[in-house]
Design a protein around this motif. Structure first.
Motif, PDB file in Angstrom:
ATOM      1  N   LEU A  57       0.868  -1.174   0.000  1.00 22.10           N
ATOM      2  CA  LEU A  57       0.000   0.000   0.000  1.00 22.10           C
ATOM      3  C   LEU A  57       0.905   1.223   0.000  1.00 22.10           C
ATOM      4  N   GLU A  58       0.726   2.082  -1.008  1.00 17.95           N
ATOM      5  CA  GLU A  58       1.626   3.229  -1.126  1.00 17.95           C
ATOM      6  C   GLU A  58       1.332   4.252  -0.055  1.00 17.95           C
ATOM      7  N   ASP A  59       2.418   4.838   0.402  1.00 17.13           N
ATOM      8  CA  ASP A  59       2.332   5.842   1.447  1.00 17.13           C
ATOM      9  C   ASP A  59       1.583   7.064   0.946  1.00 17.13           C
ATOM     10  N   GLU A  60       0.674   7.550   1.767  1.00 19.22           N
ATOM     11  CA  GLU A  60      -0.034   8.766   1.353  1.00 19.22           C
ATOM     12  C   GLU A  60       0.678  10.008   1.852  1.00 19.22           C
ATOM     13  N   GLY A  61       1.912   9.837   2.243  1.00 11.43           N
ATOM     14  CA  GLY A  61       2.656  11.002   2.725  1.00 11.43           C
ATOM     15  C   GLY A  61       2.568  11.083   4.228  1.00 11.43           C
ATOM     16  N   CYS A  62       3.310  11.983   4.755  1.00 10.27           N
ATOM     17  CA  CYS A  62       3.366  12.084   6.197  1.00 10.27           C
ATOM     18  C   CYS A  62       2.885  13.477   6.580  1.00 10.27           C
ATOM     19  N   GLU A  63       1.639  13.726   6.254  1.00 11.79           N
ATOM     20  CA  GLU A  63       1.121  15.076   6.477  1.00 11.79           C
ATOM     21  C   GLU A  63       0.614  15.258   7.906  1.00 11.79           C
TER      22      GLU A  63
END
Ligand code: BT5
Length: 320
Positions: A57-63
């Motif tokens: 599952l691709e990372d959706e970023g670390c927002e």
């Protein structure tokens, strides 16, 4: 079923999980796994497939968490199921939450577990003498904002253990609590989702309280310890449990109010390998660098040899 697959991928976010492993764990065929992945992709989840490696599952970023401020009233431990022996309190709590039988803050606790679970299919040794319990929560959070809860709970356990020992209690990203450099407690976060909504979250907490050296397999003895082994004194399990529940509730409430930012300083004060060389196993590869602690979103900060600073969202950290 597809959300169980999603949940497995989310627990291993950023890492490949083999199709065969998913099929075995969920009791379905590899083709069925593939069909569910296909269906998840149609819903917009970015799942990468690589032959011989599996699905990621691709990372959706670390927002930023972007959490709603405001206090939610919960009582940790308000509902309690006490068991003498069970496979895993996480499994029992998961099933009870699924059947709507465990309220927010409800716990399942066992004197012994026969199939205690660690992360990524690892085993958690759970003989008598330890504190093994799971707590169920229904956070109104985006899925990506739930992952740092593993750090939040590790921090809470560390703070609670500080009431029982004078030696420093350290936290090791993302889910360990250490005494004298050895693991004394671990957290296992399991999340049941429906689309991007969290249906419920089960946080499993294992603390080696009164374990003797011979209670753990010989292979673990140089990396694991217990409160008893460090202090030479037995502690009442109930006293440790209530200290942990109080700290968990405090830390969780704060997290909902401020995001990880409001807890970062406390975490940094207890960071196990801060400023030291570490190897981070993440996304199927090893990164070597200097541990720079965590950022405002609970990501690990690592300074690579070439001077670049990277942020890691999931993985395992080893000294050296
Ligand atoms: C964890 O996984 O640290 C999560 C531990 C969560 C345990 C609780 S107990 C209540 C609830 N019910 C469950 O079934 N689980 C939760 P991880 O970071 O993957 O660490 C697992 C690794 O720690 C193993 O592979 C061993 O190397 C080591 N280990 C196993 N048992 C241990 C123990 N009792 N003390 C210290 N280290 C241990």
């Amino acid at each position: 079923m597809k959300y169980r697959i999603l949940s497995k991928l989310q627990q291993n976010q950023g890492e490949y999980v083999s199709g065969a492993e998913l099929a075995r764990e969920l009791g379905i065929s590899r083709t069925a796994v593939w069909k569910h992945i296909h269906s998840l992709r149609k819903e917009g989840y970015r799942v990468t497939a690589i032959p011989n490696q599996g699905y990621r599952l691709e990372d959706e970023g670390c927002e930023g968490p972007g959490l709603e401020p405001g206090l939610r009233k919960v009582r940790f431990g308000g509902q309690r199921l006490q068991l003498d022996e069970t496979s895993s309190t996480n499994t029992v709590a998961w099933e009870m939450a699924d059947q709507g039988r465990l309220a927010e803050g409800g716990i399942v606790i066992a004197a012994r577990q026969t199939q205690g679970k660690g992360r990524r299919g690892r085993t958690w040794e759970s003989p008598a003498g330890g504190l093994w319990f799971s707590i169920v929560l229904y956070p109104e959070l985006q899925l990506r904002d739930a992952a740092p809860l593993s750090l939040v709970f590790a921090l809470a356990v560390a703070r609670a253990l500080e009431r029982f020992i004078t030696a420093p209690v350290k936290v090791k990203w993302p889910n360990d609590v250490l005494l004298g450099g050895k693991k004394v407690a671990g957290i296992l976060l399991e999340i049941n989702t429906e689309f991007d909504r969290i249906k419920y979250l089960v946080a499993g907490i294992g603390v080696n309280v009164n374990l003797r050296a011979e209670d753990l397999p010989a292979a673990l003895r140089d990396q694991a310890t217990s409160l008893y082994l460090e202090t030479g004194q037995e502690v009442d399990l109930e006293a440790v449990l209530s200290a942990i529940l109080a700290e968990l509730e405090k830390a969780y409430t704060r997290y909902l109010e401020t995001g990880f930012k409001g807890l970062r300083r406390q975490f940094m004060e207890r960071c196990a390998h801060f400023g030291q060389p570490v190897t981070v196993h993440t996304q199927g590869r090893d990164l070597n660098g200097i541990d720079q602690g965590v950022d405002d979103y609970g990501c690990l900060r690592l300074k690579l040899k070439d001077g670049r600073l990277v942020r890691v969202t999931a993985g395992d950290v080893m000294p050296g």
